[in-house]
Write an enzyme that holds these catalytic residues in place. Structure first.
Site, PDB file in Angstrom:
ATOM      1  N   VAL A 149       5.856  -2.867 -10.526  1.00 45.56           N
ATOM      2  CA  VAL A 149       7.153  -2.995 -11.481  1.00 45.56           C
ATOM      3  C   VAL A 149       7.672  -4.910 -11.696  1.00 45.56           C
ATOM      4  O   VAL A 149       7.958  -5.426 -10.105  1.00 45.56           O
ATOM      5  CB  VAL A 149       8.762  -2.050 -10.767  1.00 45.56           C
ATOM      6  N   HIS A 168      11.657  -8.107  11.562  1.00 41.47           N
ATOM      7  CA  HIS A 168      12.352  -6.893  11.271  1.00 41.47           C
ATOM      8  C   HIS A 168      13.833  -7.450  10.585  1.00 41.47           C
ATOM      9  O   HIS A 168      14.804  -7.462  10.733  1.00 41.47           O
ATOM     10  CB  HIS A 168      13.323  -6.700  12.960  1.00 41.47           C
ATOM     11  N   VAL A 226       0.806  -1.408   0.356  1.00 45.80           N
ATOM     12  CA  VAL A 226       0.121  -0.183   0.405  1.00 45.80           C
ATOM     13  C   VAL A 226       0.732   1.047   0.078  1.00 45.80           C
ATOM     14  O   VAL A 226       1.888   1.021   0.509  1.00 45.80           O
ATOM     15  CB  VAL A 226      -0.856  -0.514   1.191  1.00 45.80           C
ATOM     16  N   HIS A 246      13.558  -1.439  16.841  1.00 50.19           N
ATOM     17  CA  HIS A 246      13.222  -2.032  15.715  1.00 50.19           C
ATOM     18  C   HIS A 246      13.587  -1.029  14.410  1.00 50.19           C
ATOM     19  O   HIS A 246      13.602   0.147  14.330  1.00 50.19           O
ATOM     20  CB  HIS A 246      11.717  -1.063  16.214  1.00 50.19           C
TER      21      HIS A 246
HETATM   22  C1  FAD Z   1       3.413  -6.328  10.581  1.00 54.18           C
HETATM   23  C2  FAD Z   1       5.334  -5.339  10.914  1.00 54.18           C
HETATM   24  C3  FAD Z   1       4.560  -4.016  12.488  1.00 54.18           C
HETATM   25  C4  FAD Z   1       6.099  -3.775  12.516  1.00 54.18           C
HETATM   26  N1  FAD Z   1       6.177  -2.717  13.810  1.00 54.18           N
HETATM   27  C5  FAD Z   1       7.200  -1.719  13.502  1.00 54.18           C
HETATM   28  C6  FAD Z   1       7.635  -1.041  14.744  1.00 54.18           C
HETATM   29  O1  FAD Z   1       6.454  -1.044  15.232  1.00 54.18           O
HETATM   30  N2  FAD Z   1       8.279  -0.121  14.870  1.00 54.18           N
HETATM   31  C7  FAD Z   1       9.269  -0.367  13.576  1.00 54.18           C
HETATM   32  O2  FAD Z   1      10.055   0.376  13.808  1.00 54.18           O
HETATM   33  N3  FAD Z   1       9.909  -1.179  12.620  1.00 54.18           N
HETATM   34  C8  FAD Z   1       8.265  -2.043  12.927  1.00 54.18           C
HETATM   35  N4  FAD Z   1       8.663  -2.647  11.677  1.00 54.18           N
HETATM   36  C9  FAD Z   1       9.233  -2.792  10.679  1.00 54.18           C
HETATM   37  C10 FAD Z   1       9.060  -1.849   9.533  1.00 54.18           C
HETATM   38  O3  FAD Z   1       8.019  -1.097   9.389  1.00 54.18           O
HETATM   39  C11 FAD Z   1       9.719  -1.756   8.230  1.00 54.18           C
HETATM   40  O4  FAD Z   1      11.306  -2.038   8.688  1.00 54.18           O
HETATM   41  C12 FAD Z   1      10.074  -0.602   7.053  1.00 54.18           C
HETATM   42  O5  FAD Z   1       8.319  -0.091   6.980  1.00 54.18           O
HETATM   43  C13 FAD Z   1      10.802  -0.823   5.838  1.00 54.18           C
HETATM   44  O6  FAD Z   1      10.769   0.175   5.540  1.00 54.18           O
HETATM   45  P1  FAD Z   1      10.809   0.028   3.469  1.00 54.18           P
HETATM   46  O7  FAD Z   1      10.662   0.469   2.559  1.00 54.18           O
HETATM   47  O8  FAD Z   1      12.589  -1.311   3.691  1.00 54.18           O
HETATM   48  O9  FAD Z   1       9.996  -1.763   2.394  1.00 54.18           O
HETATM   49  P2  FAD Z   1       8.616  -1.212   2.915  1.00 54.18           P
HETATM   50  O10 FAD Z   1       7.900  -0.142   3.904  1.00 54.18           O
HETATM   51  O11 FAD Z   1       7.788  -2.371   3.276  1.00 54.18           O
HETATM   52  O12 FAD Z   1       8.021  -0.554   1.676  1.00 54.18           O
HETATM   53  C14 FAD Z   1       8.149  -0.971   0.593  1.00 54.18           C
HETATM   54  C15 FAD Z   1       7.550  -0.856  -1.070  1.00 54.18           C
HETATM   55  O13 FAD Z   1       7.547  -1.468  -2.172  1.00 54.18           O
HETATM   56  C16 FAD Z   1       6.035  -1.745  -2.572  1.00 54.18           C
HETATM   57  N5  FAD Z   1       6.895  -2.857  -3.795  1.00 54.18           N
HETATM   58  C17 FAD Z   1       7.485  -4.250  -3.202  1.00 54.18           C
HETATM   59  N6  FAD Z   1       7.673  -4.648  -4.867  1.00 54.18           N
HETATM   60  C18 FAD Z   1       7.029  -3.485  -5.542  1.00 54.18           C
HETATM   61  C19 FAD Z   1       7.358  -4.207  -7.263  1.00 54.18           C
HETATM   62  N7  FAD Z   1       7.869  -4.922  -8.359  1.00 54.18           N
HETATM   63  N8  FAD Z   1       6.482  -2.771  -7.884  1.00 54.18           N
HETATM   64  C20 FAD Z   1       6.310  -1.678  -7.730  1.00 54.18           C
HETATM   65  N9  FAD Z   1       6.276  -1.620  -5.851  1.00 54.18           N
HETATM   66  C21 FAD Z   1       6.683  -2.657  -4.982  1.00 54.18           C
HETATM   67  C22 FAD Z   1       5.536  -2.310  -1.485  1.00 54.18           C
HETATM   68  O14 FAD Z   1       4.516  -2.755  -2.267  1.00 54.18           O
HETATM   69  C23 FAD Z   1       5.455  -1.503   0.055  1.00 54.18           C
HETATM   70  O15 FAD Z   1       5.597  -0.474  -0.771  1.00 54.18           O
HETATM   71  C24 FAD Z   1       6.698  -3.654  11.490  1.00 54.18           C
HETATM   72  C25 FAD Z   1       6.611  -4.052  10.218  1.00 54.18           C
HETATM   73  C26 FAD Z   1       5.896  -5.171   9.652  1.00 54.18           C
HETATM   74  C27 FAD Z   1       5.171  -5.693   8.600  1.00 54.18           C
END
Ligand code: FAD
Ligand code: NAG
Ligand code: NAG
Ligand code: NAG
Ligand code: NAG
Ligand code: NAG
Ligand code: NAG
Ligand code: NAG
Length: 642
Positions: free
Chosen positions: A260, A536, A110, A579
């Site tokens: 993508v 994590h 999302v 976290h």
């Molecule tokens: C249920 C849950 C609870 C958590 N609780 C905490 C917390 O309380 N505190 C904390 O610090 N961390 C928490 N985390 C961890 C934290 O949310 C993540 O480490 C962080 O948000 C990751 O960020 P990111 O940018 O790496 O990836 P994401 O935020 O996951 O972003 C990746 C994005 O890329 C998109 N994407 C993927 N593949 C494609 C594609 N092929 N084409 C186009 N778009 C694509 C996805 O849809 C997504 O929107 C939690 C995680 C989860 C799942």
């Protein structure tokens, strides 16, 4: 009042709008893959000075249809978006260390990514962990970005912290926090009666109380803020903070519902990405400058691999033509393993949040109450100083047990990461286990235990050239024998805590695992039978030297490719006792500064925008948007007429 209303109305009319895929142009300067936690930060920052065109492609929906469930903080516990269409619902392969159970790995699908569905803990790593990261890459270009001062500065710059109201008797350090960044960080005005018991109970088992987790010293007990906006008690996440706050910006195009499917290369330069949209259309879009992968720990390495960049044997096996043999892609993945002990509770005024929720209490501040009492504890606390010394000595000799790859490069890197991890075991101010108070149950209190610095290293591989086929994810939980010992001692520490005052007086029977689970073997068997993920995961495109299985350099560029960077949780080389959202936000802010041609230190102390433009923090590039100025002036003019 009338003038304010008109002003707000005109502003809202020009608030940032995402774009349907049909309106995407042929080419952009930057294409950001993934509109998640890191991706929306990059979209905002790279388009800020108005000179670059930026396209962000997000696979998931906008989230508008579930806005209340995203915005309302306690919905993360009582009406979760995990296991819905807003979650990828990944599972790991069967885990030998966990009785061959596959483990669920939710990831947000999302706008806002995982920051839209997570638990909002605002927790940061410790100074020695970032110094260890810096040590691993200290000879590389860009190494100076990856120091404690740099990451701490970026995390602070991203934050607007609101202190807790004084009658809550919560502690914080002013110097740990930012005051004008896009992310809101605050404490709910509603805390259960369990909150004040947390630090004194920890102190009775020898764990010091800490004022604030955010300033680089994370050992000890603390009540942490959450990513929540206290003006209306809503979740603060990358969409609400970095996108919704923008006026329309013609050079930033954010497109949901568009996956993508691959990067297309000519020689080693990526000239375009292919996409496949929910509306059935497929297409490609050209990139003039760079592609930035921000698709997260799973999809960023997966996308490189389906595009021909990764370990040649894995690509061959999946029928993908090799563009570049880069054995570290998908490797060095780790996660925090977690489980919980539960107790019945007594005392009519000692309700849990679950009790209040069941009772239908629903003030906004109450709905913003979430778990927030934690402690990072060290090996001395877990096993005593003498045992700690011998335990560390024996772990030093068993690096081979950590390996999950046969690539010499990757194994060299794993050994470097392994040795750094063991060095962290001896540092003050970081812990091996996180203890968390869980007040979400009904008539039940939980003590969660999570392994923070595992010695087992895993990885992921593709099984198909189709991005929509999930990869095989193997975090190798508990493969190294030291990891289960630390988990087991963590369980015992949680029991000591539950038996200590002032908590113990309010706890009844231990319902899970139950008092018949006592000896080391029983506890270990219970861990293997029940532990799950703290959600994590980290790694897959780690920052390390190339000859150590690294995927990106100190400037986040993928080795061997002309114009592809990775900026998300997949580049962290080490597991940290934190976290993972706050460090991911800091990483993305730094990534944007690197791409803007800044040098480390040049933007310290400024607002969230770096050195220019310090008064436009939240709405970004005012100068990029004449329409915004026009609408503002019009609003002021009209309001004088009223
Ligand atoms: C249920 C849950 C609870 C958590 N609780 C905490 C917390 O309380 N505190 C904390 O610090 N961390 C928490 N985390 C961890 C934290 O949310 C993540 O480490 C962080 O948000 C990751 O960020 P990111 O940018 O790496 O990836 P994401 O935020 O996951 O972003 C990746 C994005 O890329 C998109 N994407 C993927 N593949 C494609 C594609 N092929 N084409 C186009 N778009 C694509 C996805 O849809 C997504 O929107 C939690 C995680 C989860 C799942
Ligand atoms: C995740 O699982 C839920 C429940 O089974 C399902 O409705 C949803 O579509 C799944 N998500 C994806 C992205 O497939
Ligand atoms: C406030 O918290 C501190 C510990 O952080 C404790 O010593 C003190 O007794 C508390 N005060 C009240 C009024 O609860
Ligand atoms: C909460 O307040 C912020 C501004 O402080 C605003 O951007 C956001 O839209 C509000 N959310 C809701 C659901 O009202
Ligand atoms: C779009 O591409 C996908 C594979 O990426 C394919 O399954 C689908 O049939 C394509 N649709 C169209 C309309 O070409
Ligand atoms: C610590 O050492 C003592 C004896 O020296 C032993 O009985 C105990 O089991 C050890 N604990 C751990 C966690 O190794
Ligand atoms: C490493 O090589 C051995 C022997 O060829 C093989 O059995 C094992 O599956 C390989 N491991 C990995 C992770 O590829
Ligand atoms: C570890 O924790 C103990 C308390 O259990 C504390 O006194 C000590 O300073 C810490 N040691 C290190 C090396 O961090």
């Amino acid at each position: 009042m009338a003038s304010l209303a008109v002003f707000l109305f005109v502003q809202l009319a020009y608030a940032y709008q995402y774009t349907p895929v049909d309106d995407v142009q042929n080419a952009y300067d930057y294409v950001v893959v993934g509109g998640g936690t890191a991706g929306l930060i990059l979209g905002n920052r790279l388009s800020q000075d108005g000179t670059q065109s930026v396209l962000v492609l997000e696979a998931g929906k906008s989230g508008d249809a579930v806005k209340a469930r995203i915005d309302t903080p306690d919905a993360t516990y009582f009406d979760t978006l995990t296991n819905t269409e807003y979650d990828y619902n990944y599972t790991t392969v069967s885990q030998a260390g966990l009785n061959n159970r596959p483990i669920s790995w939710p990831r947000g699908r999302v706008l806002g990514g995982s920051s839209a569905i997570n638990s909002m803990f605002s927790v940061r790593p410790a100074e020695p962990e970032i110094s260890a990261w810096h040590d691993l890459i200290s000879n590389m270009d860009g190494a100076d970005w990856w120091t404690w001062d740099s990451l701490f500065g970026a995390m602070k710059d991203s934050e607007t912290f609101t202190p807790p109201s004084s009658d809550l008797n919560l502690t914080y350090k002013d110097t740990a926090h930012g005051s004008d960044g896009p992310m809101q960080s605050a404490f709910s005005d509603f805390q259960t009666k369990w909150t004040p018991l947390w630090k004194p109970a920890l102190e009775s088992v020898g764990v010091a109380a800490f004022e604030d987790n955010g300033a680089g010293e994370t050992w000890g007990g603390v009540v942490v803020p959450s990513f929540i906006n206290p003006s209306n008690w809503t979740r603060s996440y990358s969409r609400s903070s970095y996108l919704d706050t923008l006026p329309s910006r013609s050079n930033l195009v954010v497109v949901p519902e568009t996956t993508v499917t691959r990067l297309n290369f000519e020689d080693l330069s990526a000239h375009s990405v292919s996409w496949s949209a929910d509306n059935g259309k497929n297409g490609t879009v050209q990139v003039r400058k760079e592609i930035i992968l921000a698709a997260g720990v799973i999809a960023s390495p997966q996308l490189l691999m389906v595009s021909g960049v990764g370990p040649a044997d894995v690509l061959d096996g999946a029928g993908v033509d090799v563009v570049l043999d880069l054995p570290g892609v998908g490797q060095h993945i780790q996660d925090h393993l977690l489980l919980g002990l539960y107790y019945g509770t007594t005392g009519s005024d000692m309700q849990t949040l679950g009790d209040y929720n069941a009772g239908g209490q629903s003030t906004p501040a109450f709905r913003a109450a979430v778990n927030n009492a934690i402690a990072y504890v060290n090996l001395t606390m877990l096993m005593g100083a003498d045992n700690k010394t011998s335990f560390i000595e024996s772990a030093k000799g068993s690096a081979n047990a950590a390996m999950s790859s046969n690539s010499t490069d990757v194994r060299t890197g794993t050994k470097a990461l392994y040795d750094k991890t063991i060095e962290l075991f001896e540092k003050t101010y970081t812990g091996n286990v996180e203890l968390m108070l869980n007040v979400m149950g009904t008539n039940s209190i939980g003590f969660q235990v999570a392994l923070q610095h595992p010695l087992s290293f895993g990885g992921l591989t593709i099984q198909s050239d189709d991005i929509r086929t999930p990869p095989l994810i193997d975090p190798a939980y508990l493969v190294h024998p030291a990891d289960i010992v630390i988990m087991r001692e963590g369980v015992k520490a949680a029991r000591r805590l539950a038996a200590s005052q002032p908590l113990a007086q309010y706890l009844e029977t231990e319902t899970s695992p139950g008092t018949d689970i006592q000896g080391d073997q029983d506890i270990e068997a219970w861990i293997r039978a029940t532990a799950w993920s703290q959600f994590h995961p980290r790694g897959g495109c780690v920052m390390l030297p190339r000859e150590q299985g690294g995927v990106v350099d100190g400037l986040l560029k993928v080795y061997g490719l002309q114009n592809v960077r990775v900026v998300d949780g997949s580049v962290f080389p080490l597991d940290m006792a934190t976290h993972t959202q706050a460090p991911t936000i800091g990483l993305a802010e730094i990534g944007a500064r690197i791409l803007s041609g800044e040098t480390p230190g040049s933007s310290s102390g400024g607002g969230a925008d770096g050195d220019d433009n310090t008064d436009s923090d939240e709405d970004g590039s005012l100068k990029a948007s004449p329409l915004f100025w026009f609408s503002s002036l019009l609003a002021i003019f009209v309001s004088f007429l009223l």
